[in-house]
Design a protein around this motif. Structure first.
Motif, PDB file in Angstrom:
ATOM      1  N   THR A   1       0.830  -1.201   0.000  1.00  0.00           N
ATOM      2  CA  THR A   1       0.000   0.000   0.000  1.00  0.00           C
ATOM      3  C   THR A   1       0.869   1.259   0.000  1.00  0.00           C
ATOM      4  OG1 THR A   1      -1.708  -1.194   1.228  1.00  0.00           O
ATOM      5  CG2 THR A   1      -1.866   1.201   1.193  1.00  0.00           C
ATOM      6  N   MET A   2       1.961   1.230   0.778  1.00  0.00           N
ATOM      7  CA  MET A   2       2.866   2.378   0.803  1.00  0.00           C
ATOM      8  C   MET A   2       3.534   2.580  -0.552  1.00  0.00           C
ATOM      9  SD  MET A   2       2.733   4.024   3.642  1.00  0.00           S
ATOM     10  CE  MET A   2       4.173   5.051   3.379  1.00  0.00           C
ATOM     11  N   ALA A   3       3.903   1.487  -1.222  1.00  0.00           N
ATOM     12  CA  ALA A   3       4.489   1.608  -2.563  1.00  0.00           C
ATOM     13  C   ALA A   3       3.494   2.263  -3.519  1.00  0.00           C
ATOM     14  CB  ALA A   3       4.910   0.232  -3.079  1.00  0.00           C
ATOM     15  N   PHE A   4       2.226   1.852  -3.420  1.00  0.00           N
ATOM     16  CA  PHE A   4       1.184   2.445  -4.269  1.00  0.00           C
ATOM     17  C   PHE A   4       1.018   3.932  -3.956  1.00  0.00           C
ATOM     18  CE2 PHE A   4      -3.226   3.854  -4.513  1.00  0.00           C
ATOM     19  CZ  PHE A   4      -3.483   3.662  -5.861  1.00  0.00           C
ATOM     20  N   ALA A   5       0.957   4.274  -2.645  1.00  0.00           N
ATOM     21  CA  ALA A   5       0.733   5.666  -2.246  1.00  0.00           C
ATOM     22  C   ALA A   5       1.888   6.557  -2.701  1.00  0.00           C
ATOM     23  CB  ALA A   5       0.555   5.748  -0.734  1.00  0.00           C
TER      24      ALA A   5
ATOM     25  N   MET B   1       3.890   5.999  -5.242  1.00  0.00           N
ATOM     26  CA  MET B   1       3.777   6.114  -6.699  1.00  0.00           C
ATOM     27  C   MET B   1       2.705   7.147  -7.061  1.00  0.00           C
ATOM     28  SD  MET B   1       1.485   5.100  -9.280  1.00  0.00           S
ATOM     29  CE  MET B   1       0.672   3.648  -8.625  1.00  0.00           C
ATOM     30  N   ALA B   2       1.555   7.097  -6.361  1.00  0.00           N
ATOM     31  CA  ALA B   2       0.462   8.019  -6.654  1.00  0.00           C
ATOM     32  C   ALA B   2       0.870   9.462  -6.394  1.00  0.00           C
ATOM     33  CB  ALA B   2      -0.762   7.666  -5.811  1.00  0.00           C
ATOM     34  N   GLN B   3       1.831   9.669  -5.491  1.00  0.00           N
ATOM     35  CA  GLN B   3       2.330  11.011  -5.197  1.00  0.00           C
ATOM     36  C   GLN B   3       3.599  11.341  -5.991  1.00  0.00           C
ATOM     37  OE1 GLN B   3       1.618  12.050  -0.716  1.00  0.00           O
ATOM     38  NE2 GLN B   3       1.921   9.827  -0.790  1.00  0.00           N
ATOM     39  N   GLU B   4       3.892  10.442  -6.979  1.00  0.00           N
ATOM     40  CA  GLU B   4       5.021  10.624  -7.898  1.00  0.00           C
ATOM     41  C   GLU B   4       6.352  10.683  -7.154  1.00  0.00           C
ATOM     42  OE1 GLU B   4       4.290  13.874 -10.526  1.00  0.00           O
ATOM     43  OE2 GLU B   4       2.561  12.900 -11.468  1.00  0.00           O
ATOM     44  N   ARG B   5       6.484   9.843  -6.144  1.00  0.00           N
ATOM     45  CA  ARG B   5       7.754   9.725  -5.424  1.00  0.00           C
ATOM     46  C   ARG B   5       8.301   8.328  -5.676  1.00  0.00           C
ATOM     47  NH1 ARG B   5       5.237  12.969  -0.776  1.00  0.00           N
ATOM     48  NH2 ARG B   5       4.835  11.004   0.311  1.00  0.00           N
ATOM     49  N   GLY B   6       8.920   8.178  -6.838  1.00  0.00           N
ATOM     50  CA  GLY B   6       9.364   6.873  -7.304  1.00  0.00           C
ATOM     51  C   GLY B   6      10.411   6.227  -6.417  1.00  0.00           C
ATOM     52  N   GLU B   7      11.362   7.013  -5.911  1.00  0.00           N
ATOM     53  CA  GLU B   7      12.412   6.428  -5.082  1.00  0.00           C
ATOM     54  C   GLU B   7      11.829   5.841  -3.797  1.00  0.00           C
ATOM     55  OE1 GLU B   7      15.549   9.126  -4.322  1.00  0.00           O
ATOM     56  OE2 GLU B   7      16.085   9.410  -6.437  1.00  0.00           O
ATOM     57  N   GLN B   8      10.900   6.569  -3.179  1.00  0.00           N
ATOM     58  CA  GLN B   8      10.268   6.066  -1.961  1.00  0.00           C
ATOM     59  C   GLN B   8       9.442   4.809  -2.261  1.00  0.00           C
ATOM     60  OE1 GLN B   8      10.760   7.163   1.183  1.00  0.00           O
ATOM     61  NE2 GLN B   8      12.309   8.487   0.240  1.00  0.00           N
ATOM     62  N   ALA B   9       8.762   4.794  -3.406  1.00  0.00           N
ATOM     63  CA  ALA B   9       7.989   3.609  -3.788  1.00  0.00           C
ATOM     64  C   ALA B   9       8.906   2.398  -3.935  1.00  0.00           C
ATOM     65  CB  ALA B   9       7.238   3.868  -5.093  1.00  0.00           C
ATOM     66  N   THR B  10      10.083   2.630  -4.483  1.00  0.00           N
ATOM     67  CA  THR B  10      11.049   1.534  -4.663  1.00  0.00           C
ATOM     68  C   THR B  10      11.506   0.978  -3.322  1.00  0.00           C
ATOM     69  OG1 THR B  10      11.805   2.458  -6.760  1.00  0.00           O
ATOM     70  CG2 THR B  10      13.274   0.909  -5.647  1.00  0.00           C
ATOM     71  N   LEU B  11      11.739   1.849  -2.348  1.00  0.00           N
ATOM     72  CA  LEU B  11      12.167   1.397  -1.019  1.00  0.00           C
ATOM     73  C   LEU B  11      11.109   0.488  -0.392  1.00  0.00           C
ATOM     74  CD1 LEU B  11      13.759   4.662   0.461  1.00  0.00           C
ATOM     75  CD2 LEU B  11      14.944   2.587  -0.298  1.00  0.00           C
TER      76      LEU B  11
END
Length: 947
Positions: free
Chosen positions: A750-754, A756-766
């Motif tokens: 869910t955090m990866a999705f959130a 991504m939805a906020q266009e924070r790709g590096e955080q989504a990858t983590l």
């Protein structure tokens, strides 16, 4: 009252408000009207107006009255209101309700006595299904003109009736249903008063005393100004006081005024009673003892007078308006509950005891049920009366199914009558503790369990362990797990040998407690101390130990061991009888949850269903919300959102009735998730907010899971930033140890999705990397979740790779039976294919997502899918008419679906469309097939916005 008006005096504001409530009700919306005020102020008179106005509008009116002296008769208020109406509804109920529901109704309502009710005992767990059946009855009565359910003196309602009213307020019937209730605020059940909060469907009218001018109008011109003023001052404008005082007559008034006529109503009523002939007063006393309604034979017994004298006295009482005819032929009741109360109190205490005893003996002679005799025995039986003790025990056994609080009171009466040295006393205490726990009296139940424990000798290890185990469960439900754990360890220390079989239940309880606290190491320690249990010696205990091994291994991250243990436990449990499983149902619940957490959907559905059935049939309230919540979790993951909602709803209601923080949170968590995935975001957030309030400050797994659900609901509702912030707190190192590994993995995804939805790709990858590390390779559903997390992380920069990962995750979820997640993965794949300019694969992926969401009833996900489809040019109608039905439905099928969705029965649909019932059934079968659903609820979800 010769000169007094019979019409309602004053109350213009109240009548205007009532007219507004009726208009809203007739528009097809449930309305709750609470009429409150002090005794005698005119609440019942206003309910008369409710009834009359409802009938003038063509509504069906059903009226019930609770009684001060019969508040221990289970569901008496509801039976009084609905029983006569049910007699003419057999055919309609057969179409609306299934056979088990009708059987449940037949177990309570005398008018349905001819229906088979033998296999439908109304247990603490079937109560919720009974309440839904009553709601169905109200909906049937409301068709087509509407229903006014008018209930008076609700402050005296028995616990079961009050609980049912609370359920109906929280889960209003569909259609034009007005529930009007009158009560005294200071005496009404607090949980019921809290539900009557003025709002869209709830209204409160406070009835105040009459003004000086209204008193003159009430009394009429014959009273004169001086007398009207005097009566106004003495009565305070209370209409009932006015009526009683005015009936004393002018001479009495003139004599009494200089000395100060007593302002206390009971004194005034006593003057009225003193004017009765001795036999008539004696019969009135007997009537007050006999019950809310009474007839000639029982008054002969109560008053101990011949039939002729009783009949003559009844005529006199009726002539003086002390008693009035009741609805049933040959039966009577007092003109007002306050009159009965005054008459009852005016009888001598010793005389009342003897009258209750005479009535109890008479009821025994005519073969009346033990529950009717119990009411009188409680008032009259003497200590040591063996017959009374046996009757009260039998009454408690019969009442525990639908009114455990009443059954508990009757067992308390047994204890008062039973000699202190009676050997059976400890068994009664143990049963009383169980009933108190079932009825939500957890503190009382724990106290009773402690009394039983003090009576049990130190050497009686088996029974002591049973009591301690139950007491510890109540401690946990009361939010005091540390005290329960201390009790368990203290009892273990009393055991003469660590391998004693009696120690096993205590250690099993400690395993579960430590898992709740996130202390996996301690849980495993207690599990390792349990010796091997030969199946042939203790089959139930052997199953319990085996049932806990999978969850312990899974919690420790040993997925392969967990799978090995769960297959072994499944083989053992599969050979066990329900009787053996019932002994250890709390351990079995961990086994069921392990199935779900390991991604074994089909076995999980099977075992949750079986465990729920065993818990229902054996009356083990403590565990049912846990099981129902787990069942709901498995159902919504499998795409059965409607069925999941019913299970989560029942879990919540039972948890609420038990006043248990933990059990209520179990239910609210799943209700939040089901509502969120169904697209009812406001409802989901409301459940989340209540769960957060309930479990505030709790640091156990169930509280952490509730926080995850609230965060997920925020993200689903579009509050991505706020939801991600809340979920990040759940995933901190200090907090995440409380989450089970499946929920933690879902949190990472869910955090990866959130991100991504906020266009924070590096955080989504983590977050995706964390999910990948956490997901066990042996569990396909977990691997699919990790893969979907990676798809989120790739969406912004590598949409083609993201689409490939999401599509593979969708196939894996489908294979594992996780349909909501499969649909989400196909939706992600479709969006990623669109971003990668691959319109053909995007169209295919989105079509698969849409089909899944329609089948599941996931409306907001379906709406997201439709938006993605329109981006690539797929034509999806937004507001189709009935002439062009969606999903291949014909015009006639849409007509049938629209009426069925409004709650019309097959018979009503046939009448409105001028077709046969068989044709209606055929249309519904075709509709279900085309939509891929199996129920009207599923149909309504699929066609939401189309009909």
């Amino acid at each position: 009252m010769d000169g007094r008006v019979k019409r309602l005096v004053g109350r213009q504001a109240e009548l205007s408000a009532l007219d507004g409530v009726l208009r809203t009700t007739l528009s097809g919306r449930f309305q709750l009207l609470a009429v409150t005020g002090e005794p005698g102020v005119g609440k019942s008179r206003l309910l008369d107006e409710v009834t009359a106005k409802a009938e003038q509008h063509g509504m069906c009116a059903a009226r019930g009255l609770a009684s001060e002296y019969e508040s221990d008769l289970p569901l008496a208020l509801v039976v009084d209101a609905l029983d006569e109406r049910l007699a003419g509804l057999r055919e309609e109920l057969g179409e609306r309700l299934d056979r088990p529901a009708i059987s449940l109704l037949a177990s309570v309502f005398p008018s349905l006595a001819g229906e088979p009710a033998d296999d439908a005992r109304l247990s603490p767990f079937t109560r919720n299904r009974f309440y839904r059946a009553v709601r169905g009855v109200l909906e049937e009565l409301a068709a087509p003109g509407g229903l006014a359910l008018v209930l008076d003196d609700v402050h005296w309602a028995d616990e079961a009736s009050a609980e049912l009213l609370g359920y109906l307020i929280r889960h209003p019937p569909d259609g034009s249903v007005l529930m009007a209730v009158a009560y005294r605020p200071a005496q009404a059940p607090s949980h019921l008063v809290k539900l009557v909060q003025p709002g869209k469907h709830a209204h409160r009218l406070t009835v105040d005393p009459l003004s000086r001018t209204e008193v003159e109008e009430f009394l009429g011109p014959a009273a004169g100004p001086a007398r009207s003023q005097a009566l106004y001052e003495v009565s305070g404008g209370n209409p009932f006081y006015l009526e009683v005082l005015a009936d004393l007559g002018s001479p009495v008034m003139a004599e009494a005024m200089p000395g100060g006529l007593p302002a206390d109503l009971r004194s005034a009523l006593r003057l009225e009673l003193d004017a009765l002939p001795p036999d008539a007063l004696l019969v009135a006393h007997g009537a007050a003892v006999a019950g809310e309604e009474f007839d000639l034979p029982i008054l002969e017994v109560a008053a101990a007078l011949p039939e002729e004298a009783v009949a003559e006295s009844m005529d006199r009482l009726a002539a003086r308006d002390v008693i009035r005819p009741a609805r049933s032929a040959s039966r009577f009741r007092f003109r007002h509950p306050l009159v009965r109360s005054a008459v009852y109190d005016s009888a001598g205490a010793g005389w009342r005891v003897r009258a209750h005893a005479r009535i109890a003996a008479y009821l025994a002679e005519i073969g009346a049920p033990a529950s009717l005799r119990a009411h009188h025995l409680v008032q009259s039986a003497r200590p040591g009366d063996g017959g009374a003790i046996r009757t009260l025990k039998a009454a408690a056994q019969s009442a525990e199914e639908h009114a455990p609080a009443t059954a508990a009171r009757w067992l308390q009466a047994v204890l008062r009558l039973m000699p202190e040295e009676e050997p059976d006393r400890v068994e009664v205490l143990m049963e009383l503790a169980r009933l108190q726990a079932i009825s939500g009296q957890l503190r009382e139940g724990r106290s009773t369990a402690q009394q039983a424990l003090r009576l049990l000798p130190d050497s009686d290890h088996a029974r002591r362990a049973s009591v301690v185990r139950r007491s510890a469960m109540m401690d946990r439900m009361l939010g005091r797990p540390a005290e329960g754990q201390a009790l368990l360890t203290a009892e273990l220390s009393r055991m003469p040998h660590p391998l004693l079989r009696a120690a096993v239940p205590l250690r099993l309880r400690l395993v579960g407690d430590n898992l709740m606290r996130g202390d996996v190491q301690a849980a495993q320690h207690y599990l390792d101390l349990i010796p091997e249990i030969p199946v042939e010696e203790e089959p139930g205990m052997a199953v319990a130990v085996a049932a806990l091994r999978p969850i312990a291994a899974y919690s420790a991250g040993r997925a392969d061991d967990a799978l090995f243990h769960i297959e072994a436990a499944e083989r053992l449990a599969g050979k066990s009888s329900d009787e053996h499983l019932a002994e250890w149902i709390d351990a079995l619940s961990w086994f069921c949850w392990a199935q779900t957490l390991l991604g074994r959907q089909k076995p999980a559905l099977h075992w949750f269903s079986r465990a729920v059935a065993v818990a229902r049939s054996t009356g083990q309230t403590y565990i049912l919300p846990n099981l129902l919540a787990g069942h709901a979790r498995t159902l919504w993951q499998a795409g059965e959102l409607s069925a999941a909602e019913l299970a989560a709803d029942e879990a919540t209601e039972i948890g609420r009735s038990l006043s248990s923080v933990q059990l209520l949170t179990f239910g609210l968590t799943e209700r939040c998730l089901v509502a969120s995935w169904s697209g009812r975001h406001e409802e989901a957030l409301r459940h989340a907010e209540e769960a957060m309030q309930v479990c505030a400050g709790r640091e156990e797994s169930w509280a952490a899971t509730a926080r995850y659900a609230g965060a997920r609901a925020l993200i689903n509702s579009g509050e991505v930033s706020a939801g991600a912030q809340a979920l990040a707190e759940v995933c901190t190192p200090s907090a995440r140890i409380l989450l089970d590994r499946a929920t933690l993995l879902a949190s990472y995804e869910t955090m990866a999705f959130a991100e991504m939805a906020q266009e924070r790709g590096e955080q989504a990858t983590l977050w995706a990397e964390r999910a990948t590390r956490l997901a066990p390779s042996a569990l396909p559903a977990s691997q699919a979740t990790a893969r979907l997390s990676r798809a989120h992380a790739l969406r912004l920069d590598e949409p083609a790779a993201s689409a490939e990962q999401a599509a593979r995750a969708a196939e894996e979820f489908t294979h594992a039976g996780h349909w909501v997640d499969a649909g989400r993965a196909w939706l992600g794949a479709g969006a990623a294919f669109t971003a990668a300019n691959a319109r053909g694969p995007a169209r295919t992926a989105l079509q698969r997502a849409a089909e899944i969401f329609i089948r599941c009833g996931a409306k907001h996900l379906l709406a997201e899918t439709v938006r993605e489809q329109r981006k690539i040019g797929v034509r999806v109608p937004s507001s189709p008419g009935r002439a062009a039905g969606p999903f291949g439905l014909s015009r006639r099928e849409m007509d049938v679906a629209a009426l069925a969705g409004e709650g019309s029965s097959n018979k009503q649909i046939a009448q409105q469309l001028s077709i046969s019932i068989h044709t209606v059934e055929t249309h519904l079968s075709h509709i279900f097939t085309k939509l891929g659903v199996t129920s009207r609820i599923g149909m309504r979800n699929a066609l939401d916005g189309w009909i």
